[in-house]
Design an enzyme around this catalytic site. Structure first.
Site, PDB file in Angstrom:
ATOM      1  N   GLU A 176      29.790  71.879   2.442  1.00 24.55           N
ATOM      2  CA  GLU A 176      29.888  71.114   3.419  1.00 24.55           C
ATOM      3  C   GLU A 176      31.599  72.559   4.134  1.00 24.55           C
ATOM      4  OE1 GLU A 176      30.506  66.906   4.306  1.00 24.55           O
ATOM      5  OE2 GLU A 176      30.216  67.053   2.158  1.00 24.55           O
ATOM      6  N   GLU A 231      31.887  81.417   3.130  1.00 27.32           N
ATOM      7  CA  GLU A 231      32.099  80.431   3.314  1.00 27.32           C
ATOM      8  C   GLU A 231      31.707  79.111   3.999  1.00 27.32           C
ATOM      9  OE1 GLU A 231      34.468  80.040  -0.683  1.00 27.32           O
ATOM     10  OE2 GLU A 231      35.819  79.444   1.010  1.00 27.32           O
ATOM     11  N   GLY A 240      38.363  79.824   0.998  1.00 28.98           N
ATOM     12  CA  GLY A 240      39.516  81.274   0.324  1.00 28.98           C
ATOM     13  C   GLY A 240      38.407  81.293  -0.601  1.00 28.98           C
TER      14      GLY A 240
END
Lengths: 228, 228
Positions: A111, A62, A42
């Site tokens: 990650e 992301e 987010g």
DNA sequence: TCAAAAGTGTTGGCGCTACACCCATGT
DNA sequence: ACATGGGTGTAGCGCCAACACTTTTGA
């Protein structure tokens, strides 16, 4: 106009289902007070973009994922939920079949990973709470709307759905009754294909009848599965 | 931290029930591009206050009302919903018995009023949409949670509930079946009082059994009322 | 005595629950 | 032949829908 110093963010609770486990999509924070903690994907909403666009964008950036299903979940706005700055976050619930996307950490080299829902790492901020809300919603929703298929392959043996329901609702169900009921809705079509399992008898593969599916989405389902 | 120019507001969809009508609480805008239009009570969130605190405060300030029931409804954040400035608004759903409060327009001397839900004036911004969402939620919710009692007097004849359900669900219900079902939950207690109606036979007054009520709130109800 | 709303039972049908054994395949 | 999961039918019961007349009061 009043002065106000509140930021607006979106967060996504994205569930996947793999190998009889409900999974949650998380990213590792690279910056900030919660550095190195895992968190929901987010970020901040841009001035000129709608909320759902923002979630979609952030997820893509992301994690590389584009969702099959997305709905607004709840808005978290407690004053103290982020101690650097007041942030109101609109949380979304998403479903995806993890096999359909490869995770790609963002250019910021965060990650990214799937975690079993019952073995989550410690989460940043109030994300634990958000996940809880998401799970609750998923459990309710799956009992009255034919979602959950978004989590599976397009063709799948019946046992996949069966296990999915057991996993999400976290209780055993009666196989015969479940099958009867689900089939009675007419949303599953047999294909002529057969699965080749690792062990046991091969199974017919099913596919959705998208028309019926849309119809049901309106009218609503009803499951209230019994204990075994 | 990023720069962002988005304001955060809250709005309240507050329903009341009077004389067999579902009513909505509105205020008249005094300032801005939507001056003189009716709108949902609400306003900007202060930097140091939680979202629900903000709604409660705004309601009190603008209308004099304190709610019996309040839940978060949905967040509206489309870029173009307010053309002066980007505003994300967290909408809340509230229930109140209008008789329990006198409406008091705020010090800014706005007008305040109850409007029958099927005869609303034109509303400011996207408030029409917010109301629609609120109504939808109310209709769903009342079928599986014992809310709706917040809308009535503490002691009331059975027909009040009956009419309330018919009004909100906007369909006729079978009186006998409805009464049987509702009574079977044990959430209604007879009092020894009797109503003095304008016409027709007097009726026993009922009151809630708060214990059972709380219990049901958890477990969930189930109504699926039939057409007559 | 009429108008208005309150109060009240029964029956049939449908859908859900409970329940256990055989089948097809690989090893 | 055994292990593994796939596939299937039925009977009983409980719950829900359908349905209409009598009662109490005031005018």
């Amino acid at each position: 106009m009043i002065s106000q110093n509140i930021k607006v963010a979106v967060d996504a609770v994205v569930f996947g289902y793999v190998e009889r486990q409900l999974q949650l999509l998380l990213i590792k924070q690279k910056y900030g007070s919660e550095k190195n903690k895992w968190a929901l994907p987010g970020g901040f909403v841009l001035d000129h973009e709608d909320l759902d666009t923002a979630v979609t964008r952030e997820l893509k950036e992301e994690t590389g994922i584009t969702l099959a299903y997305l709905e607004q979940l709840y808005t978290f706005g407690a004053v103290k939920r982020d101690n650097r700055q007041r942030v109101v976050s609109i949380a979304y619930l998403g479903l995806i079949n993890p096999k359909k996307f490869k995770l790609t950490a963002s250019t910021d080299a965060l990650e990214v990973g799937w975690f079993a829902i019952d073995a989550l790492p410690p989460l940043a901020f109030d994300h634990q709470e958000i996940v809880a809300k998401g799970l609750e919603r998923l459990q309710n929703k799956i009992s009255y709307k034919p979602i959950g298929f978004e989590l599976l392959n397009t063709e799948f043996p019946f046992s996949n759905i069966e296990n999915l329901y057991q996993t999400i609702l976290n209780k055993p169900i009666d196989r015969r009754n479940f099958r009867k009921k689900l089939m009675s809705f007419g949303i599953l079509e047999e294909t002529d294909k057969i699965s080749k399992p690792e062990s046991g008898r091969p199974a017919k593969l099913f596919r959705f009848n998208t028309k019926k599916y849309k119809a049901l989405e309106q009218k609503g389902f009803h499951f209230e599965i019994k204990f075994a």
